[in-house]
Design a protein around this motif. Structure first.
Motif, PDB file in Angstrom:
ATOM      1  N   ILE A 196      50.921  26.222 -24.553  1.00  0.00           N
ATOM      2  CA  ILE A 196      51.678  27.077 -25.613  1.00  0.00           C
ATOM      3  C   ILE A 196      52.213  28.112 -25.056  1.00  0.00           C
ATOM      4  O   ILE A 196      53.652  28.615 -25.212  1.00  0.00           O
ATOM      5  N   ALA A 197      51.382  29.032 -24.716  1.00  0.00           N
ATOM      6  CA  ALA A 197      51.842  30.558 -24.288  1.00  0.00           C
ATOM      7  C   ALA A 197      52.774  30.581 -23.068  1.00  0.00           C
ATOM      8  O   ALA A 197      53.758  30.974 -22.875  1.00  0.00           O
ATOM      9  N   ARG A 198      52.449  29.555 -22.048  1.00  0.00           N
ATOM     10  CA  ARG A 198      53.264  29.376 -20.856  1.00  0.00           C
ATOM     11  C   ARG A 198      54.883  29.106 -21.397  1.00  0.00           C
ATOM     12  O   ARG A 198      55.728  29.526 -20.922  1.00  0.00           O
ATOM     13  N   VAL A 199      54.913  27.872 -22.387  1.00  0.00           N
ATOM     14  CA  VAL A 199      56.239  27.887 -22.780  1.00  0.00           C
ATOM     15  C   VAL A 199      56.967  28.730 -23.441  1.00  0.00           C
ATOM     16  O   VAL A 199      58.300  28.904 -23.531  1.00  0.00           O
TER      17      VAL A 199
ATOM     18  N   THR B 274      46.890  35.876 -21.803  1.00  0.00           N
ATOM     19  CA  THR B 274      45.721  36.847 -22.112  1.00  0.00           C
ATOM     20  C   THR B 274      45.859  37.438 -23.460  1.00  0.00           C
ATOM     21  O   THR B 274      45.127  37.915 -24.316  1.00  0.00           O
ATOM     22  N   ASP B 275      47.387  37.720 -23.806  1.00  0.00           N
ATOM     23  CA  ASP B 275      47.682  38.122 -24.927  1.00  0.00           C
ATOM     24  C   ASP B 275      47.198  37.163 -26.126  1.00  0.00           C
ATOM     25  O   ASP B 275      46.646  37.772 -27.187  1.00  0.00           O
ATOM     26  N   ILE B 276      47.555  35.989 -26.080  1.00  0.00           N
ATOM     27  CA  ILE B 276      47.165  34.983 -26.863  1.00  0.00           C
ATOM     28  C   ILE B 276      45.736  34.732 -27.173  1.00  0.00           C
ATOM     29  O   ILE B 276      45.133  34.566 -28.130  1.00  0.00           O
ATOM     30  N   PHE B 277      44.992  34.779 -25.969  1.00  0.00           N
ATOM     31  CA  PHE B 277      43.575  34.854 -25.882  1.00  0.00           C
ATOM     32  C   PHE B 277      42.921  35.853 -26.503  1.00  0.00           C
ATOM     33  O   PHE B 277      41.940  35.986 -27.219  1.00  0.00           O
ATOM     34  N   ALA B 278      43.581  37.170 -26.609  1.00  0.00           N
ATOM     35  CA  ALA B 278      43.174  38.304 -26.964  1.00  0.00           C
ATOM     36  C   ALA B 278      43.325  37.865 -28.752  1.00  0.00           C
ATOM     37  O   ALA B 278      42.361  38.427 -29.526  1.00  0.00           O
TER      38      ALA B 278
END
Length: 127
Positions: A57-60, A66-70
């Motif tokens: 989802i972050a890629r799209v 790393t922002d999403i994982f944070a």
């Protein structure tokens, strides 16, 4: 994930998708995920989304993983997010325009001091 982090993740993903003018169906198509999964994550109905799904989802959505994982509290040891998720985590009550102003100021100051956005090389910041 805490309820606050679930809510924050949902809001960030939905806002970015809308900024890009993408439907949940289009995100699903580009990620290969079910549109129901995308919708449930955006509504905060999945308490522990799979890291692989978040990465896709972050890629799209053109968000550093790393922002999403944070936000999701899934950041691997030693990885750091960009400045924006830090601001959202620390100062989440500030309005979006204030967040954008802070991020723009940081970017301008970093560029003035030669920061290229890549951080230190491995071992460079360890003493």
């Amino acid at each position: 994930m805490t309820p606050e982090r679930i809510e924050q993740l949902a809001a960030v993903l939905k806002q970015k998708r809308q900024e890009l003018g993408l439907s949940a169906s289009e995100v699903a198509r580009q990620t290969g995920l079910d549109v129901g999964t995308i919708s449930r994550i955006e509504r905060g109905q999945i308490a522990a989304p799979q890291a692989g799904n978040l990465k896709e989802i972050a890629r799209v959505l053109q968000i550093p993983a790393t922002d999403i994982f944070a936000i999701a509290d899934l950041l691997p040891e030693g990885e750091l997010p960009t400045f924006k998720p830090y601001l959202r985590a620390k100062y989440g009550d500030l309005p979006d325009d204030a967040m954008a102003e802070l991020e723009a100021s940081f970017t301008r100051i970093a560029k003035q001091h030669g920061y290229d956005g890549n951080g230190p090389a491995p071992g460079e910041d360890e003493n």
